[in-house]
Design an enzyme around this catalytic site. Structure first.
Site, PDB file in Angstrom:
ATOM      1  CE  LYS A   1      -4.490  -1.450   1.656  1.00 47.63           C
ATOM      2  NZ  LYS A   1      -4.320  -2.890   1.987  1.00 47.63           N
TER       3      LYS A   1
ATOM      4  CD  GLU B   1     -11.665   5.468   1.640  1.00 52.65           C
ATOM      5  OE1 GLU B   1     -11.556   6.623   1.192  1.00 52.65           O
ATOM      6  OE2 GLU B   1     -11.283   4.451   1.028  1.00 52.65           O
TER       7      GLU B   1
ATOM      8  CB  SER C   1      -0.268  -8.167  -1.246  1.00 48.99           C
ATOM      9  OG  SER C   1      -1.078  -8.999  -0.436  1.00 48.99           O
TER      10      SER C   1
HETATM   11  C1  PLP Z   1      -5.133  -3.870   1.553  1.00 50.38           C
HETATM   12  C2  PLP Z   1      -4.459  -5.134   1.241  1.00 50.38           C
HETATM   13  C3  PLP Z   1      -4.859  -5.947   0.155  1.00 50.38           C
HETATM   14  C4  PLP Z   1      -6.053  -5.623  -0.689  1.00 50.38           C
HETATM   15  O1  PLP Z   1      -5.963  -4.437  -1.416  1.00 50.38           O
HETATM   16  P1  PLP Z   1      -5.753  -4.420  -2.990  1.00 50.38           P
HETATM   17  O2  PLP Z   1      -6.027  -3.013  -3.363  1.00 50.38           O
HETATM   18  O3  PLP Z   1      -6.716  -5.386  -3.590  1.00 50.38           O
HETATM   19  O4  PLP Z   1      -4.359  -4.824  -3.255  1.00 50.38           O
HETATM   20  C5  PLP Z   1      -4.138  -7.094  -0.122  1.00 50.38           C
HETATM   21  N1  PLP Z   1      -3.081  -7.457   0.636  1.00 50.38           N
HETATM   22  C6  PLP Z   1      -2.678  -6.720   1.694  1.00 50.38           C
HETATM   23  C7  PLP Z   1      -1.511  -7.194   2.480  1.00 50.38           C
HETATM   24  C8  PLP Z   1      -3.351  -5.544   2.028  1.00 50.38           C
HETATM   25  O5  PLP Z   1      -2.932  -4.825   3.078  1.00 50.38           O
END
Ligand code: PLP
Length: 394
Positions: free
Chosen positions: A90, A112, A378
């Site tokens: 993020k 938000e 992610s």
């Molecule tokens: C917020 C988040 C997501 C989901 O958000 P996307 O916009 O779909 O990428 C996925 N993995 C993690 C670790 C997150 O913090």
């Protein structure tokens, strides 16, 4: 120009656009007119790249997971967004947007947040730049996500409770939009995924595209080929997935797979599998696919992972789904939790429960030994330890 990118009117096929209250038009119009010029400036690129390198710790490694590769019979690479500062992808976007906000002369940031991850990533870059930060968060989410609320406050952000409606993410979104309408000149609204009115989905995609830009280089070094056979990522709003897919979209041989949260099962009534359960409609300012009742009320989504608990997908995903360029699959809570434990036990990496949804897809596929598979990890699982401990009774 790629067939898969936004057109001049802000659409991906039938999806996208800017469905906003008239009073928000000046804010969106300023952004729409200026964003490309600003992010293409040499000084912007230089500052963005420097911060991604020295502050976030990029490039994130592309790790060949040896034991996972043996198990699944292919070369499984993990794109390690979990190693970024603040523990997920993020921050790539919030760094980009704070630099843009500065160049637009904005003195105040609003955002938000649902689970608090985007709120933390936003509070982080506001502390970094010394800019005032207000984060709207549903009252119920504030109670559920106390550690992230503490992080935001420690960074100097003000966390404002949204106490209307279901007291969760969509109410926080409404409050943030109201704030922006009332403060159009000095405030920038940082949206945390590839959602919202044009130009947000395209802008956020560009900032997150660093994921696939790096992956191409790293694959070339490691395999002699710039492209993988498969790229897999989880989808909430869809920003890490678009980041992972971005520079592979025009390489038609690369199979793109997006894992949505099926929750307790697609047909259980407790799910967030938007591409299966959703219909076309307008959510958060853009035309996309969302979970809604026949009279257009948004259905409350459910997933064990807070980050995938979103009733829609970004408009570019709606498009990629509709034309079949990417395949959207559903992963249940149980499948994700098992995959999260498996990665931990086999590779010594505790993934975010969101990312574990992408990993779970590996179980459902069969590969050739020569296949190169990239999974976007992610985020890291530290934030999910309670979740894992309860689930497995540790
Ligand atoms: C917020 C988040 C997501 C989901 O958000 P996307 O916009 O779909 O990428 C996925 N993995 C993690 C670790 C997150 O913090």
């Amino acid at each position: 120009m790629s067939n898969y990118q936004v057109n001049e009117k802000g659409y991906y096929g039938d999806f996208g656009g800017a469905y906003i209250p008239e009073m928000m038009f000046p804010n969106i119009e300023e952004l729409r007119l200026r964003y490309m010029e600003i992010i293409n400036e040499d000084s912007f690129k230089k500052e963005f790249e420097q911060l991604l390198r020295d502050y976030v710790g990029r490039p994130s490694p592309l790790y060949l997971a040896k034991r996972f590769s043996e198990k699944y019979g292919a070369n499984i690479f993990l794109k390690r967004e979990d190693l970024n500062h603040t523990g997920a992808h993020k921050v790539n976007n919030t760094i980009g947007q704070i630099l843009l906000a500065k160049r637009l002369g904005k003195k105040r940031i609003i955002a938000e947040t649902g689970a608090g991850q985007h709120g933390v990533a936003t509070a982080t870059v506001c502390a970094l730049m010394g800019i005032k930060c207000v984060v709207y968060m549903g009252e119920i989410d504030i109670q559920r996500q106390a550690p992230n609320v503490a992080r935001m406050k420690m960074m100097g952000a003000e966390v404002r409770p949204a106490s209307s409606g279901s007291k969760t993410l969509k109410d926080a979104t409404n409050e943030a939009m109201r704030d922006w309408i009332n403060n159009p000149v000095d405030t920038h609204y940082i949206i945390g995924s590839v959602v919202g009115p044009h130009p947000y989905p395209d802008m956020v995609a560009r900032f997150q595209s660093v994921i696939s830009a790096e992956t191409r280089k790293q694959l070339l070094e490691k395999t002699g080929r710039e492209t993988p056979d498969y790229a897999i990522a989880c989808v909430g709003g869809g920003s890490n997935a678009i980041g992972m897919f971005y520079h592979f979209l025009d390489d038609e041989a690369v199979q793109l797979i997006a894992a949505e949260a099926a929750g307790k099962g697609v047909d259980s009534g407790h799910s967030a599998a938007t591409s299966v359960l959703g219909q076309e409609g307008v959510l958060h300012g853009s035309r996309t696919i969302l979970m809604q009742t026949t009279d257009g009320q948004v259905i409350e989504p459910y997933s064990i992972s807070a980050g995938l608990d979103y009733p829609g997908i970004g408009p570019q995903h709606a498009f990629l789904h509709k034309i079949g360029r990417a395949k959207y699959v559903s992963i249940t809570d149980d499948e994700a939790m098992q995959a999260g434990l498996l990665l931990t036990r086999m590779e010594g990496i505790i993934p975010a429960v969101e990312s574990a949804h992408a990993l779970a897809q590996l179980e459902k596929m069969s590969f050739k030994p020569s296949d190169n598979v990239v999974v976007c990890l992610s985020g890291r699982g530290d934030k999910d330890l309670d979740n894992y401990m309860k689930y497995f009774n540790f």
